[in-house]
Design an enzyme around this catalytic site. Structure first.
Site, mmCIF file in Angstrom:
data_model
loop_
_atom_site.group_PDB
_atom_site.id
_atom_site.type_symbol
_atom_site.label_atom_id
_atom_site.label_comp_id
_atom_site.label_asym_id
_atom_site.label_seq_id
_atom_site.Cartn_x
_atom_site.Cartn_y
_atom_site.Cartn_z
ATOM 1 N N ASP A 45 0.847 -1.196 0.000
ATOM 2 C CA ASP A 45 0.000 0.000 0.000
ATOM 3 C C ASP A 45 0.884 1.248 0.000
ATOM 4 O O ASP A 45 1.656 1.469 0.926
ATOM 5 C CB ASP A 45 -0.898 0.002 1.246
ATOM 6 N N TYR A 50 3.175 9.904 -0.493
ATOM 7 C CA TYR A 50 4.314 9.330 0.217
ATOM 8 C C TYR A 50 5.623 9.521 -0.542
ATOM 9 O O TYR A 50 6.699 9.270 0.022
ATOM 10 C CB TYR A 50 4.114 7.829 0.469
ATOM 11 N N LYS A 75 -2.880 5.925 -4.049
ATOM 12 C CA LYS A 75 -3.947 6.877 -3.705
ATOM 13 C C LYS A 75 -3.739 8.210 -4.411
ATOM 14 O O LYS A 75 -2.601 8.635 -4.640
ATOM 15 C CB LYS A 75 -3.987 7.109 -2.188
ATOM 16 N N HIS A 108 -7.613 9.691 -1.486
ATOM 17 C CA HIS A 108 -6.891 9.672 -0.221
ATOM 18 C C HIS A 108 -7.668 10.323 0.925
ATOM 19 O O HIS A 108 -7.663 9.812 2.049
ATOM 20 C CB HIS A 108 -5.536 10.364 -0.403
ATOM 21 N N SER A 231 6.816 -1.012 8.722
ATOM 22 C CA SER A 231 8.061 -1.043 9.468
ATOM 23 C C SER A 231 9.204 -0.975 8.475
ATOM 24 O O SER A 231 9.027 -1.288 7.293
ATOM 25 C CB SER A 231 8.173 -2.311 10.318
ATOM 26 N N ARG A 236 10.993 -6.524 12.617
ATOM 27 C CA ARG A 236 9.610 -6.083 12.844
ATOM 28 C C ARG A 236 8.713 -6.436 11.670
ATOM 29 O O ARG A 236 7.540 -6.772 11.859
ATOM 30 C CB ARG A 236 9.595 -4.570 13.102
#
Length: 274
Positions: A45, A50, A75, A108, A231, A236
């Site tokens: 995603d 971003y 998005k 978004h 992460s 993780r």
């Protein structure tokens, strides 16, 4: 480990546990997504906002996986809402990702002050009809935003991706989703770590031999949410992926749900942007 899949209201199947890249630096994204794919994630995603769609695309291209084996979401950002600008933005995102077809495209934010999401949604419908995107949905939409689309007889979104965690359970919105066959997708599923010290969660984790994060992710899965933890560390990334191994009883799910405080870690869709 097998990640469960959810069938969306248009028949498309999506892995319930995905990997989010919010706040992953562009220069690190390719390596991080490669690690996620090697761990077993098959749902990535991202978003134009971003600034790391290119890294996601390079990781997928170099993974050796078949295109059909990786579900990709991106998005549309607020400043590209509107019919024509949404179509142009989609083309640009697809090019950055290096894909011919996108799996899921989301608005978004509703950005109610702009009042452009209806015409934006009509552009999304065109992209879907043309087969350029397999499924279309929204993110951070409120009940009234969703209802407006339904009242206009437009396509029912397949998902609404919203902030959701044990301190913000979004009961009213999730009930609306369920009534209209809209799947709930959770961002900030761990409240940016804010719920991981809660005694209810840590007690269940101790009993299960799990980490607190795994228990919270297992709670999301038990509720039927799609969930996209993020992460940048291999340990993780693997830990979060292993959350599918832990099953919660109804009492445990209810105990975690009862932690709700209506407490946000991110912006309120009523006011953002504003």
């Amino acid at each position: 480990m097998t990640v469960p899949a959810i069938e969306l209201n248009n028949g498309v199947s999506i892995p319930q546990l995905g990997f989010g890249v919010f706040q992953v630096p562009p220069e690190d994204t390719e390596d991080v997504v490669v690690q996620a794919l090697e761990t077993g994630y098959r749902h990535i995603d991202t978003a134009r906002a971003y600034q790391n769609e290119e890294g996601v695309g390079r990781a997928i291209a170099g993974s050796g996986l078949k295109r059909d084996d990786v579900f990709v979401t991106t998005k549309l950002w607020n400043n590209r809402q509107g019919h024509d600008s949404a179509l142009e933005a989609f083309d640009a995102s697809l090019e950055r990702l290096g894909l011919d077809v996108l799996d899921l495209y989301l608005i978004h934010w509703p950005a109610p002050q702009q009042d452009l999401y209806v015409e934006t949604w009509r552009a999304f419908e065109e992209l879907h009809t043309e087969g350029r995107v397999r499924a279309i949905g929204v993110s951070n939409f409120r009940v009234e935003d969703l209802q407006r689309l339904l009242d206009l007889g437009l396509t029912v979104p397949v998902v609404n991706q919203i902030e959701l965690h044990p301190y913000l359970t979004q009961d009213k919105l999730r009930a609306f989703h369920e009534a209209h066959e809209i799947v709930t997708e959770a961002w900030s599923p761990l409240a940016q770590g804010g719920v991981l010290d809660d005694p209810v969660i840590t007690d269940i984790a101790e009993e299960k031999g799990a980490t607190a994060a795994q228990i919270v992710l297992a709670w999301h899965l038990a509720l039927g949410n799609i969930v996209i933890p993020k992460s940048v560390t291999p340990e993780r990334i693997a830990e979060n992926f292993a959350s599918t191994e832990f099953k919660l009883g109804n009492d445990e799910v209810d105990a975690i749900t009862a932690l709700n405080r209506d407490e946000r870690t991110g912006p309120d869709p009523w006011r953002f942007p504003g």
